[in-house]
Design a protein around this motif. Structure first.
Motif, mmCIF file in Angstrom:
data_model
loop_
_atom_site.group_PDB
_atom_site.id
_atom_site.type_symbol
_atom_site.label_atom_id
_atom_site.label_comp_id
_atom_site.label_asym_id
_atom_site.label_seq_id
_atom_site.Cartn_x
_atom_site.Cartn_y
_atom_site.Cartn_z
ATOM 1 N N PRO A 148 35.228 37.555 41.844
ATOM 2 C CA PRO A 148 35.164 37.481 40.381
ATOM 3 C C PRO A 148 34.348 38.599 39.737
ATOM 4 O O PRO A 148 34.365 38.747 38.512
ATOM 5 C CB PRO A 148 34.520 36.103 40.137
ATOM 6 N N ALA A 149 33.624 39.381 40.549
ATOM 7 C CA ALA A 149 32.925 40.543 39.998
ATOM 8 C C ALA A 149 33.918 41.518 39.373
ATOM 9 O O ALA A 149 33.555 42.307 38.493
ATOM 10 C CB ALA A 149 32.133 41.247 41.097
ATOM 11 N N ARG A 150 35.153 41.479 39.854
ATOM 12 C CA ARG A 150 36.252 42.250 39.279
ATOM 13 C C ARG A 150 37.334 41.247 38.903
ATOM 14 O O ARG A 150 38.134 40.858 39.736
ATOM 15 C CB ARG A 150 36.781 43.287 40.279
ATOM 16 N N PRO A 151 37.339 40.757 37.645
ATOM 17 C CA PRO A 151 38.190 39.632 37.252
ATOM 18 C C PRO A 151 39.643 39.781 37.701
ATOM 19 O O PRO A 151 40.274 40.805 37.469
ATOM 20 C CB PRO A 151 38.081 39.631 35.725
ATOM 21 N N HIS A 152 40.135 38.732 38.350
ATOM 22 C CA HIS A 152 41.522 38.742 38.818
ATOM 23 C C HIS A 152 42.199 37.404 38.561
ATOM 24 O O HIS A 152 43.318 37.168 39.013
ATOM 25 C CB HIS A 152 41.579 39.075 40.317
ATOM 26 N N GLY A 153 41.501 36.516 37.852
ATOM 27 C CA GLY A 153 42.051 35.211 37.523
ATOM 28 C C GLY A 153 41.163 34.518 36.515
ATOM 29 O O GLY A 153 40.004 34.901 36.329
ATOM 30 N N PRO A 154 41.659 33.480 35.856
ATOM 31 C CA PRO A 154 40.882 32.780 34.832
ATOM 32 C C PRO A 154 39.872 31.821 35.428
ATOM 33 O O PRO A 154 39.925 31.476 36.606
ATOM 34 C CB PRO A 154 41.965 32.014 34.058
ATOM 35 N N GLY A 155 38.936 31.374 34.587
ATOM 36 C CA GLY A 155 38.039 30.304 34.964
ATOM 37 C C GLY A 155 36.803 30.693 35.721
ATOM 38 O O GLY A 155 36.129 29.824 36.282
ATOM 39 N N ALA A 156 36.475 31.977 35.758
ATOM 40 C CA ALA A 156 35.299 32.401 36.525
ATOM 41 C C ALA A 156 34.395 33.316 35.706
ATOM 42 O O ALA A 156 33.730 34.188 36.251
ATOM 43 C CB ALA A 156 35.739 33.116 37.802
ATOM 44 N N SER A 157 34.359 33.088 34.393
ATOM 45 C CA SER A 157 33.590 33.997 33.530
ATOM 46 C C SER A 157 32.093 33.930 33.813
ATOM 47 O O SER A 157 31.407 34.959 33.799
ATOM 48 C CB SER A 157 33.857 33.684 32.056
ATOM 49 N N GLY A 158 31.564 32.742 34.085
ATOM 50 C CA GLY A 158 30.135 32.622 34.331
ATOM 51 C C GLY A 158 29.705 33.294 35.613
ATOM 52 O O GLY A 158 28.833 34.166 35.619
ATOM 53 N N ILE A 159 30.330 32.913 36.718
ATOM 54 C CA ILE A 159 29.953 33.499 38.005
ATOM 55 C C ILE A 159 30.375 34.957 38.084
ATOM 56 O O ILE A 159 29.701 35.781 38.708
ATOM 57 C CB ILE A 159 30.554 32.674 39.175
ATOM 58 N N GLY A 160 31.467 35.311 37.401
ATOM 59 C CA GLY A 160 31.894 36.708 37.379
ATOM 60 C C GLY A 160 30.872 37.596 36.702
ATOM 61 O O GLY A 160 30.600 38.719 37.147
ATOM 62 N N ALA A 161 30.286 37.093 35.609
ATOM 63 C CA ALA A 161 29.248 37.860 34.908
ATOM 64 C C ALA A 161 28.026 38.045 35.799
ATOM 65 O O ALA A 161 27.416 39.122 35.829
ATOM 66 C CB ALA A 161 28.857 37.149 33.622
ATOM 67 N N ALA A 162 27.685 36.994 36.533
ATOM 68 C CA ALA A 162 26.533 37.092 37.448
ATOM 69 C C ALA A 162 26.809 38.103 38.548
ATOM 70 O O ALA A 162 25.954 38.944 38.877
ATOM 71 C CB ALA A 162 26.229 35.721 38.046
#
Length: 267
Positions: A151-165
Motif C-alpha cells: 500500500p506504500a504504492r497504492p494499487h487498490g482501495p481501502g488502505a489509505s491509512g496504512i498506505g500513508a504510514a
C-alpha cells in the motif's frame, strides 16, 4: 543451523518478534548466525519463538517492550548494546490489528481516529530506528531495516491509512540514510506484499470476504492473482529479504527500498 551463515556473530534486535513476520525474521536471523534479541508485547509468543531458536542451536533472548514507548525502547537498546557489546541490525515489524485502523474502508468513510492508529506504525519505526542509530553511529557500523507493504504504492482501495504510514516510512528511510551518510550505518527498507500466512492478512481476508461475500481462500487466491508472479510472498520470503539487506551482500545498499512485492509494485 546454516553451515555458511551470512550473519555470523551479528547482533540483531527484532521489534514485533511476537508477530508472524517478526518471528519469521528472528528465526531466520538466528539461523544465519546472528545473536537475536526479540522484543514485543506478548510474552508467551516471545518465549515460544526464543525456545524454537535455542532448540535449533541459535542464540536468542527476549524482553517485553512496547515499541511506542520511547523511554522503554531507549533503555532496552542500552541493555542490549551493553550485554552484546554493540548492535549490528535493527528490524521492526510492529503494528496494530487491522480492525483498529479500518483496513478495507474507503478514505471517505474512514474515521480520523482509525487513520491515526495506522500512523503508529510510522511512529514506532521512527522510535526504534532513531534509538538504533544512536548506538550504531559511535561504533561506525550497523544496518537499520524498515518494513513496509505494497500500500506504500497504492494499487487498490481501502488502505489509505496504512498506505500513508508506509509512504512516510519509505520517506524516513531516505531521510535517515542521508543524515547518516558517512557514518558507516546503512538504512534500507523492505517492502513486501500481503503475506497470507500472517494473522494480519488472514484477518484482512476475512474482513474483505465479509464485505464481498467471499471465503477467506477466495480472497487470498485473488491476492495471488494480483501479483505478476501469481503467488504472494510468505513470511519466509520476507525473512529472506531481511537477511539479504542485513548482510554484507547488500553493503552497497542504503537509502533505498527493496521491492519484494512479487510485482504488485514496480518501482
Amino acid at each position: 543451523m546454516n553451515d555458511s551463515p551470512v550473519l555470523k556473530d551479528k547482533r540483531a534486535v527484532v521489534f514485533g518478534a511476537a508477530g508472524s513476520i517478526g518471528a519469521a525474521v528472528a528465526r531466520k536471523f538466528a539461523a544465519e548466525g546472528a545473536e537475536v534479541f526479540l522484543a514485543g508485547r506478548t510474552e508467551s509468543t516471545l518465549d515460544a519463538v526464543t525456545r524454537q531458536i535455542s532448540e535449533l542451536g541459535g542464540r536468542a533472548s527476549y524482553a517485553v517492550i512496547d515499541a511506542l514507548d520511547d523511554s522503554a525502547v531507549d533503555e532496552y537498546l542500552d541493555r542490549v548494546a551493553k550485554q552484546a557489546g554493540g548492535l549490528d541490525i535493527e528490524f521492526n515489524a510492529t503494528g496494530p490489528r487491522i480492525t483498529e485502523y479500518g483496513n478495507g474502508k474507503p478514505a471517505v468513510d474512514l474515521p480520523v481516529a482509525e487513520f491515526m492508529v495506522a500512523q503508529t506504525v510510522l511512529t514506532s519505526q521512527f522510535i526504534t530506528a532513531r534509538g538504533a542509530a544512536r548506538r550504531m553511529v559511535p561504533q561506525g557500523s550497523g544496518v537499520i531495516i524498515f518494513l513496509t507493504g505494497s500500500p506504500a504504492r497504492p494499487h487498490g482501495p481501502g488502505a489509505s491509512g496504512i498506505g500513508a504510514a508506509f509512504g512516510g516510512i519509505e520517506n524516513l528511510t531516505r531521510t535517515l540514510a542521508l543524515e547518516l551518510s558517512g557514518t558507516g550505518v546503512r538504512v534500507v527498507c523492505l517492502r513486501t506484499a500481503a503475506n497470507p500466512d500472517t494473522r494480519t492478512i488472514q484477518d484482512t481476508a476475512d474482513t474483505v470476504g465479509t464485505m464481498m461475500n467471499l471465503t477467506r481462500q477466495q480472497v487470498l487466491a485473488s491476492l495471488d492473482q494480483g501479483t505478476w508472479l501469481k503467488v504472494s510472498p510468505h513470511t519466509e520470503d520476507t525473512a529472506n529479504g531481511a537477511v539479504l539487506l542485513a548482510s554484507d551482500r547488500a553493503r552497497m545498499m542504503t537509502g533505498t527500498v527493496h521491492n519484494a512485492t512479487a510485482g504488485i509494485c514496480t518501482d
